[in-house]
Design a protein around this motif. Structure first.
Motif, PDB file in Angstrom:
ATOM      1  N   LEU A  11     -23.855  19.914  27.051  1.00  0.00           N
ATOM      2  CA  LEU A  11     -23.783  20.831  28.180  1.00  0.00           C
ATOM      3  C   LEU A  11     -24.948  21.813  28.105  1.00  0.00           C
ATOM      4  O   LEU A  11     -25.174  22.442  27.065  1.00  0.00           O
ATOM      5  N   VAL A  12     -25.687  21.967  29.220  1.00  0.00           N
ATOM      6  CA  VAL A  12     -26.820  22.895  29.224  1.00  0.00           C
ATOM      7  C   VAL A  12     -26.663  24.015  30.244  1.00  0.00           C
ATOM      8  O   VAL A  12     -27.339  25.045  30.147  1.00  0.00           O
ATOM      9  N   SER A  13     -25.784  23.820  31.234  1.00  0.00           N
ATOM     10  CA  SER A  13     -25.554  24.922  32.178  1.00  0.00           C
ATOM     11  C   SER A  13     -24.211  24.741  32.864  1.00  0.00           C
ATOM     12  O   SER A  13     -23.740  23.623  33.064  1.00  0.00           O
ATOM     13  N   VAL A  14     -23.603  25.885  33.226  1.00  0.00           N
ATOM     14  CA  VAL A  14     -22.380  25.909  34.026  1.00  0.00           C
ATOM     15  C   VAL A  14     -22.539  27.021  35.055  1.00  0.00           C
ATOM     16  O   VAL A  14     -22.899  28.157  34.710  1.00  0.00           O
ATOM     17  N   GLY A  15     -22.296  26.679  36.313  1.00  0.00           N
ATOM     18  CA  GLY A  15     -22.432  27.674  37.368  1.00  0.00           C
ATOM     19  C   GLY A  15     -23.827  28.261  37.449  1.00  0.00           C
ATOM     20  O   GLY A  15     -23.989  29.434  37.823  1.00  0.00           O
ATOM     21  N   GLY A  16     -24.825  27.469  37.071  1.00  0.00           N
ATOM     22  CA  GLY A  16     -26.201  27.944  37.116  1.00  0.00           C
ATOM     23  C   GLY A  16     -26.606  28.796  35.929  1.00  0.00           C
ATOM     24  O   GLY A  16     -27.751  29.250  35.850  1.00  0.00           O
ATOM     25  N   GLN A  17     -25.679  29.040  34.991  1.00  0.00           N
ATOM     26  CA  GLN A  17     -25.967  29.855  33.820  1.00  0.00           C
ATOM     27  C   GLN A  17     -26.195  28.967  32.601  1.00  0.00           C
ATOM     28  O   GLN A  17     -25.429  28.018  32.359  1.00  0.00           O
ATOM     29  N   PRO A  18     -27.232  29.243  31.813  1.00  0.00           N
ATOM     30  CA  PRO A  18     -27.534  28.374  30.671  1.00  0.00           C
ATOM     31  C   PRO A  18     -26.447  28.431  29.598  1.00  0.00           C
ATOM     32  O   PRO A  18     -25.812  29.458  29.391  1.00  0.00           O
ATOM     33  N   ARG A  19     -26.258  27.322  28.956  1.00  0.00           N
ATOM     34  CA  ARG A  19     -25.318  27.218  27.834  1.00  0.00           C
ATOM     35  C   ARG A  19     -26.070  26.622  26.645  1.00  0.00           C
ATOM     36  O   ARG A  19     -26.889  25.711  26.801  1.00  0.00           O
ATOM     37  N   MET A  20     -25.755  27.131  25.449  1.00  0.00           N
ATOM     38  CA  MET A  20     -26.456  26.685  24.249  1.00  0.00           C
ATOM     39  C   MET A  20     -25.490  26.562  23.094  1.00  0.00           C
ATOM     40  O   MET A  20     -24.674  27.446  22.850  1.00  0.00           O
ATOM     41  N   LYS A  21     -25.590  25.460  22.383  1.00  0.00           N
ATOM     42  CA  LYS A  21     -24.814  25.252  21.167  1.00  0.00           C
ATOM     43  C   LYS A  21     -25.680  25.670  19.990  1.00  0.00           C
ATOM     44  O   LYS A  21     -26.799  25.186  19.819  1.00  0.00           O
ATOM     45  N   LEU A  22     -25.171  26.583  19.143  1.00  0.00           N
ATOM     46  CA  LEU A  22     -25.939  27.068  18.000  1.00  0.00           C
ATOM     47  C   LEU A  22     -25.609  26.266  16.738  1.00  0.00           C
ATOM     48  O   LEU A  22     -26.467  25.601  16.179  1.00  0.00           O
ATOM     49  N   THR A  23     -24.383  26.307  16.292  1.00  0.00           N
ATOM     50  CA  THR A  23     -23.863  25.605  15.110  1.00  0.00           C
ATOM     51  C   THR A  23     -24.500  26.113  13.826  1.00  0.00           C
ATOM     52  O   THR A  23     -25.439  26.913  13.828  1.00  0.00           O
ATOM     53  N   GLU A  24     -23.975  25.598  12.709  1.00  0.00           N
ATOM     54  CA  GLU A  24     -24.504  25.941  11.393  1.00  0.00           C
ATOM     55  C   GLU A  24     -25.693  25.070  11.009  1.00  0.00           C
ATOM     56  O   GLU A  24     -26.327  25.303   9.983  1.00  0.00           O
ATOM     57  N   ASP A  25     -25.974  24.047  11.792  1.00  0.00           N
ATOM     58  CA  ASP A  25     -27.057  23.110  11.503  1.00  0.00           C
ATOM     59  C   ASP A  25     -28.134  23.272  12.571  1.00  0.00           C
ATOM     60  O   ASP A  25     -27.939  22.890  13.722  1.00  0.00           O
ATOM     61  N   PRO A  26     -29.289  23.841  12.216  1.00  0.00           N
ATOM     62  CA  PRO A  26     -30.334  24.073  13.226  1.00  0.00           C
ATOM     63  C   PRO A  26     -30.738  22.807  13.981  1.00  0.00           C
ATOM     64  O   PRO A  26     -31.104  22.879  15.158  1.00  0.00           O
ATOM     65  N   GLU A  27     -30.678  21.646  13.332  1.00  0.00           N
ATOM     66  CA  GLU A  27     -31.068  20.417  13.997  1.00  0.00           C
ATOM     67  C   GLU A  27     -30.132  20.054  15.146  1.00  0.00           C
ATOM     68  O   GLU A  27     -30.508  19.290  16.037  1.00  0.00           O
TER      69      GLU A  27
END
Length: 538
Positions: free
Chosen positions: A397-413
């Motif tokens: 998922l990269v955006s919802v309702g035009g707003q950006p979404r980002m997954k961070l997690t404990e693994d930078p990769e």
């Protein structure tokens, strides 16, 4: 597009070819009143397969076919009702019953495109509940197809442009669907034909095949052909008893090879005669059932020369055991002397086909300069991708309702890149590939001849590049459920894949320890990543 109107419809996935958590999330979205929120997902991979520096994008045709036929039927809903909690609101299933992909939009790399880590193979946007449900089927359709196409492309690069490559791995494939996918996308990746008849019927893949050892060993030599007579190829003249003609030629061939006429196996010769009677214009001998030198080769020559008298020309021989390279050299030598001895010039250039668990290392040996091998059949090594069984595609998922979404997690990769994006390939003045750049959709596209500052992925500093040419990578294929332009045929995608591979520099095309191709972010996208990363760390 109704499945019954689509000759390839049986190859498409069904809606319930998915993971259960897609349905549980769908219920959660629906219960939260978010089913219609507009969302965008990206499908990509994180590392190039097989230790190489590139992949080929494939599977788009199957994805489009799946999306256009996507409907949950009564039996699907009944099963979901049995798998979800018994107190699930029946209205949810009525919502699912009405679902289709009429609100879905897809941008994607054309099939056969060069693909690199992090660059979307597909961008899928539409109602959140629907595009979430599409995750697993789309991953299933794209990941294996792209892996097979890339594996086939590697094998084609090793073989070079002149060797004919046949995919013959159906019996080794991971089930019928895997076999059909492998046959289809090995052709896209550069193979010339497949043994898989269904791939020919449904996908238009050229098919090829002759005979197996079982056909040869089924004959003892005592069989009498019901009709041994064969007419000349030109259609004029008297018919000839092919079996009798072969026996006459056998004496001459054995004399030339220094063999006794009793040495070649009678059953093998009878099998060759039977096959030649069935396929006089496409006779091929399988030489290694008993002994190549003492049986297969003289029996083949006797039949080929008997056919030659009637105006037919044998199309080849095949080896399936032993030192294929050395045997091919020896056979070619025999063909050359026999061509001179019997005054049949075409005999010296009869194609030699080989098979027998051929992998990349053996293929390189068979393709070396001076090899007399013309046709190479590969099964297990192309369809099972033993060096890497999965491309590892993800759908994020990269955006919802035009707003950006980002997954961070404990693994930078495993961090994702936020926001709706576009992708461009930057080229030098000589057409060489410089790098791919990802940027936010709202940004103006890069301009040829204009300096651009980008952030290569994995680097700590930015760099400046001035492209001579700029190519947009992602094309709009489906908009609000409607196909925007005809999809290229499989043959067209195959040709495009070969053109794409030729554009790679030798350093990037190298299969072992290649130079890594750069994918970079625009300054604005990098700034968004930094901002969301800092916010998430608070």
């Amino acid at each position: 597009m109704a499945e019954e109107q689509d000759p390839e419809g049986r190859a498409a996935a069904r809606p319930l070819l998915t993971d259960l958590y897609q349905a549980t999330m769908a219920l959660g979205y629906w219960r939260a009143g978010r089913a219609q929120d507009q969302a965008e997902f990206e499908l990509f991979f994180r590392q190039c397969p097989f230790g190489g520096a590139f992949a080929l994008a494939a599977g788009l045709r199957d994805c489009v076919r799946f999306l256009r036929a996507f409907r949950l039927r009564d039996a699907d809903l009944q099963f979901l009702a049995s798998a979800l909690p018994p107190d699930t609101d029946p209205a949810f299933f009525e919502h699912l019953r009405a679902l289709d992909c009429s609100g879905v939009t897809v941008r994607a790399l054309p099939e056969g495109s060069l693909a690199f880590p992090g660059v979307p193979l597909l961008q899928v946007s539409g109602p959140l509940l629907v595009v979430q449900l599409l995750e697993t089927p789309l991953l299933c359709l794209v990941s294996y197809a792209s892996l097979i196409a890339t594996n086939a492309a590697r094998l084609r690069l090793i073989a070079g442009p002149d060797k004919r490559l046949l995919e013959m791995g159906l019996r080794r494939a991971q089930g019928p669907d895997g076999g059909l996918t492998a046959s289809t996308y090995s052709y896209l990746g550069g193979f010339d034909a497949s043994s898989n008849v269904l791939a020919g019927q449904l996908r238009g893949v050229p098919v090829a095949g002759t005979l197996a050892h079982s056909f040869v060993t089924s004959f003892s030599g005592s069989e009498v052909p019901p009709d041994p007579m064969l007419a000349p190829a030109a259609g004029q003249g008297s018919q000839v008893d092919l079996a009798a003609s072969v026996e006459t030629w056998l004496e001459r061939v054995c004399g030339h090879l220094g063999l006794g006429v009793q040495e070649p196996h009678r059953g093998e010769r009878a099998a060759f005669v039977a096959y030649a009677l069935a396929f006089p214009r496409a006779f091929q001998g399988l030489l290694d059932t008993y002994s190549v030198r003492r049986s297969g080769l003289p029996n083949f020559l006797a039949v080929a020369l008997a056919l030659q008298e009637l105006g037919y020309q044998a199309v080849g021989v095949r080896l399936d055991s032993g030192d294929l390279l050395q045997q091919a050299r020896e056979i070619r030598g025999v063909f050359r002397t026999a061509a001179a001895q019997f005054g049949v010039p075409w005999l010296q250039s009869v194609p030699i086909a080989v098979s027998n668990n051929i992998d990349e290392e053996e293929l390189a040996r068979l393709a070396q300069k001076g090899s007399e091998v013309n046709v190479i059949g590969i099964g297990t090594s192309v369809v099972t991708c033993p060096r890497q069984p999965s491309l590892g595609c993800v759908y994020k998922l990269v955006s919802v309702g035009g707003q950006p979404r980002m997954k961070l997690t404990e693994d930078p990769e495993k961090q994702t890149l936020p926001g709706s994006k576009t992708a461009f390939r930057l080229l030098g003045s000589d057409g060489s590939l410089l790098l791919d750049v990802l940027q936010l959709a709202e940004e103006p596209p890069p301009q040829a001849g204009r300096e651009l500052r980008v952030w290569p992925r994995g680097a700590r500093e930015s760099r400046t590049v001035r492209p001579a040419h700029v190519e947009p990578l992602l094309r709009l294929w489906v908009q609000q459920g409607q196909l925007c332009e005809p999809l290229p045929s499989l043959a067209e995608s195959r040709a495009f894949a070969q053109q794409s591979l030729h554009r790679l520099s030798p350093a990037h095309r190298r299969l072992e320890q290649p130079a890594l191709y750069q994918v970079a972010l625009s300054e604005k996208l990098q700034a968004l990543v930094d901002r969301l990363s800092a916010r998430g760390a608070l």
